[in-house]
Write an enzyme that holds these catalytic residues in place. Structure first.
Site: not given
Length: 522
Positions: A218-219
């Protein structure tokens, strides 16, 4: 104390839960322990009593001294059983305000959760890459919820800041001498690749299938996942990729400023030389001799921006070039966004004048009028909604446009989602990272006042993700159908609703598509 060969002789006949078993790795024997002493409340994890966890296993050597600003080196072997009961040190610059963590450069370690009862179980594997300013030891990334669904879950630490991304002409000369490519930087990316290689070489001993590894993040962790997807250095090592909050049309200027951003080699070299000057160093020997603390930079607060570099080695091409040529790993992809991220800011106060200033700073000329026509506001009551809607749509449309580019050079399916559930006890809406607890089904390990609705949503989200990890397709069981993305501008709604919804109004999709087409791709 038994040696390596003696432990290997014992392993084929070991049938007990793996926390009762000595497990051999390529560097030495390890022993884990039970992940749970009782069933986690609220979540209802199946087979919780069989889940084993191993913490702090080195996958590469200490990165200090002569190993600083080098590719990860092999870990030092050990003969005695390593009791993997504690998380290992975390990397400098990875954390902010986490004084209770051991932070040093001997940080390339990983953690494994597995419900396997034998090294021959061959369960599907997922490798989790965390977002910025996080570590593999954070409670948010506990892997027990995945392990309960017959998935071997692995997370790991990697270098960031100057330790992970410094590039200089002298470092480029070192790389030229070793691999024949005149570039440098991306040490953190090479850590990510090394963790994957370690998993492929060793995960069978933990009941995992080395030929069935899905990468997920994520990210900043989604950027790691995307680089693994694209890089020829990892070709053939994975069967799928889950990219949470991390891919968008490469013409979107946000590609340079959000977690997936990267810089040219020229810019990275200039940053590296300026950073060295600030530390009164003229060569890499000086930089390798400095105390660790002298090299720590803040992710958001430093005047030196260290990030991935287009080095034409670990990162072989721009995002657009990779899409046009086809990723090195042609595998199914699951990707999407949350409602309140990447510019969208839930519950903000914004005047009409401030909204207009933002439009003028973001767009120019005719585009200001076109965007204001589709995202109108007439006072401080309507301005925040228009502002957030524009940024939310920009992410959704940008990701859908990425899938259209992906389809030009790939026959592999892409599944896109839009998450809009706000966890309880928060005032940030469906904020950046808010889906992680749910997809990992680990609400038991964090503190919000979870409700029955949250547990139901987590079971559904985890079900989709687990299905994808196992089959390359999120569908299965009694879950709402999730079609693969095609030329129709649709996205799977998850969180507060389930099923296909429009990415945005047709006019808004066309507007972003038209605007992106006038911009330089990255």
């Amino acid at each position: 104390m038994l040696g390596h060969s003696a432990w290997l002789a014992l392993l084929p006949v070991a049938r007990a839960a793996l926390y009762d078993t000595v497990v051999q790795t390529s560097h030495g024997p390890v022993m884990g322990y039970r992940a749970f002493n009782s069933s986690p409340s609220g979540i209802g994890l199946g087979r919780w009593e069989e889940i084993a966890v191993w913490k702090g296993i080195p996958f590469a050597a200490n990165t200090s001294g002569e190993n600083r600003f080098r590719p990860p080196q092999p870990a030092e072997a050990w003969d005695e059983v390593r009791y993997a009961a504690d998380f290992g040190p975390v990397c400098p610059s990875a954390t902010s305000g986490m004084n209770d963590y051991t932070i040093n450069e001997d940080c390339l370690n990983l953690n494994i959760w597995s419900v396997a009862n034998s090294s021959s179980d061959k369960l599907p594997v997922v490798m989790w890459s965390y977002p910025a300013e996080s570590t593999a030891r954070d409670d948010l990334f506990n892997g027990g919820g995945m392990a309960a669904q017959d998935v071997v879950f692995v997370n790991y630490n990697y270098r960031t800041g100057s330790f992970g991304w410094l590039a200089t002409p002298e470092l480029s000369e070192e790389r030229l001498a070793t691999v024949g490519v005149n570039s440098s930087g991306n040490w953190g990316m090479l850590d990510q690749f090394a963790a994957l290689k370690w998993i492929k070489a060793n995960i069978a001993s933990f009941g995992g299938d080395p030929d069935h590894i899905t990468v997920m993040g994520q990210s900043a962790g989604s950027a790691a996942t995307y680089h693994i997807l694209n890089s020829p250095l990892t070709e053939g090592d994975i069967v799928g990729a889950i990219i949470e909050s991390g891919v968008r049309d490469p013409h979107d200027p946000l590609c340079t400023s959000l977690a997936e951003g990267y810089t040219t080699l020229e810019d990275s070299l200039a940053t590296g030389e300026s950073f060295m000057t600030s530390l009164s160093c003229s060569d890499i020997a000086c930089m390798r001799a400095l105390p660790m603390d002298d090299l720590i930079t803040s992710f958001m607060g430093s005047s030196y921006s260290f990030s991935a570099t287009l080095d034409h080695y670990a990162m072989p091409a721009t995002y657009l070039e990779a899409l046009e040529a086809g990723a090195a790993n042609q595998v199914p992809v699951l990707t999407g966004n949350t409602k309140d991220e990447s510019g969208a800011n839930f519950n903000i106060t914004l005047s009409l004048a401030e909204y207009l200033v933002d439009l003028n700073e973001t767009f120019s000329g005719v585009w200001i009028e076109r965007f204001f026509d589709l995202y109108p506001a007439n006072d401080s009551t309507s301005a925040p909604g228009a502002y957030n809607s524009q940024w939310t749509d920009r992410s959704k449309v940008g990701t859908w446009l990425w899938t259209q580019l992906w389809a030009n050079a790939s026959t592999e399916d892409v599944y896109t989602y839009f998450w809009d559930h706000a966890p309880p006890g928060e005032d940030r809406g469906a904020y950046h990272e808010s889906e992680i607890n749910y997809v990992l089904n680990n609400l038991y390990d964090t503190d919000p006042p979870w409700t029955e609705e949250d547990y139901v949503i987590a079971a559904r989200m985890n079900g989709y993700w687990v299905n994808f990890i196992k089959t390359g397709n999120p569908n299965g069981g009694n879950l709402t159908e999730w079609p693969a993305t095609d030329s129709s501008p649709l996205v799977q709604h998850v969180g507060n609703g389930w099923g296909q919804i429009p990415v945005a109004d047709a006019a808004k999709v066309s507007l972003f598509e038209d605007w992106f087409a006038t911009l330089t791709a990255y």
